[in-house]
Design an enzyme around this catalytic site. Sequence first.
Site: not given
Length: 532
Positions: A373, A381, A395, A492, A376, A379
């Site tokens: 998918l 996803v 994740k 974030d 980030g 790691g």
Amino acid sequence: MWVNILVCLLTHLIAGMSVSFDQSFSCYADSGNFTTNTTYAKNLDFILHSLPNNVSEHGGFFTVTVGQGSNKAYALGLCRGDLTSYVCHSCVKFAADDLRARCPNQKEAVSWSSDPPCILHYANRHFFKMLELYPTTFVHNNRDISSNLPQFDTVWESLMDSVVTKASNGSSTLKYATGKANFTASKTIYALTQCNPKLAHNDCDSCLRELVSFYKVCCHQKQGARIQNPNCWLGWDLHGFYVPNPATTAPSLSPPLAPVSKILIRSLLSWMNEKSDEKKLNKSIWVPSLSAALGLALFSACCFFLWKRINIQEDKGDTQEVQLLDLVLGSVPHENSSGDFNLENVGRSLDFPSIQLDILQAATNNFCDENKLGQGGFGLVYKGTLPNGKEIAVKRLSITSDQGLLEFKNEVILIAKLQHRNLVRLLGCCLEKNEMLLVYEFMPNRSLDVLLFDSSLAMQLTWQKRFSIIKGIARGIMYLHEDSRLRIIHRDLKASNVLLDHDMNPKISDFGMAKIFGRDQNQANTNRIVGT
């Protein structure tokens, strides 16, 4: 039992003379406002004026609808299953008056009273049979379980499972259950659960189990608490706080088996006593005594091997939980946590499923690229589908890598403690064979940035949808900053960290950079650069 009944009746009589309510409430800003003297306002006034009598006269539960079209008002009143008519009437009336004062213009609001408990919910929509899990409120006893906490947790969970099952199997007029169980020789846990009777069996069960899962978040180690949302509530204490009724009492739980060591000691003492009296007994009694001693020894041996087998299975099942606890409480720096926040308590209160690696490998087709998918700082996803058809997002971070370890720990600590409709939900985790995996609910409409920066997809975002997304994000942030038990700064927040569900509802994700603040803290310095 008679003592408990008398205590509860006395409590209700005292409450009847001077009723005092611990009140919680929520005004739904999303449902819009109304002005005084409008048709909706008059319909709502009529409902709230008549509801206390109707609820108390109909066994503690009543729903009513008044008006037509956009002016239609709906209301629901629900009292705890053992309240007297007088206390029920007082509770609902207090809730009605309190809501009108606190939410004077909102078309929808809900109020809870914790002790004695009742719910009043009104709205401009039909909600009687809808499962709504938020908002969730709670109050708890200030006293902690000072000893035997693991045993308390085990007995508590079994007891809750029993009363939840009993309540959810109730009728269309009463979904209510009580129960008790001993967790030491001198201490008993008393529990009570209740649902809005309009809920279907499965919805009632889901509602109550959501509150049970909230136990570790709000009230772990507490001797007593009340937890509630708009559709159900549960409570427990170390003293009887309700009037027992055989019709609504869950099946008694068998007390835990005595430790095998005690069984063996008692068997040995019994056998020694029999041997010491052996000379005093005639031959006709000696043979049965020996048979009884051998039988008891055989029973003890069986118990011992059964206990060993159970412990071995439990040890295997606990391996991942121990690994996770070691990770959370280990030597990894926790700069993201505030200095006055007890990290140990957070780690030990985690309560979400540990999912086996082979299940996640099968769900993601062994983490194949086709199911990827995105990627980030944490790691990769992946999308997955569990055997029951439920879609998930996984994740993945290798446990041998230092990159993302702090983020993993931070995410586990925070999301496991947070529950809000605009925050992504953590379903479980996995720590096996050098893998660290977090499992989330799947968001089919991906992240907000995908829609915003794709010209063809951006056309789907009408102004109404954009405004709804903006409000949802704001609600999530407001919860983190002001309304959650912890004060959390995300640090974030960006379009790629806002995920969209089937109905385009936004859910804030990725708490790897988040920071926990103290309640009186309004600034802090960071030791490392964070965010995008």
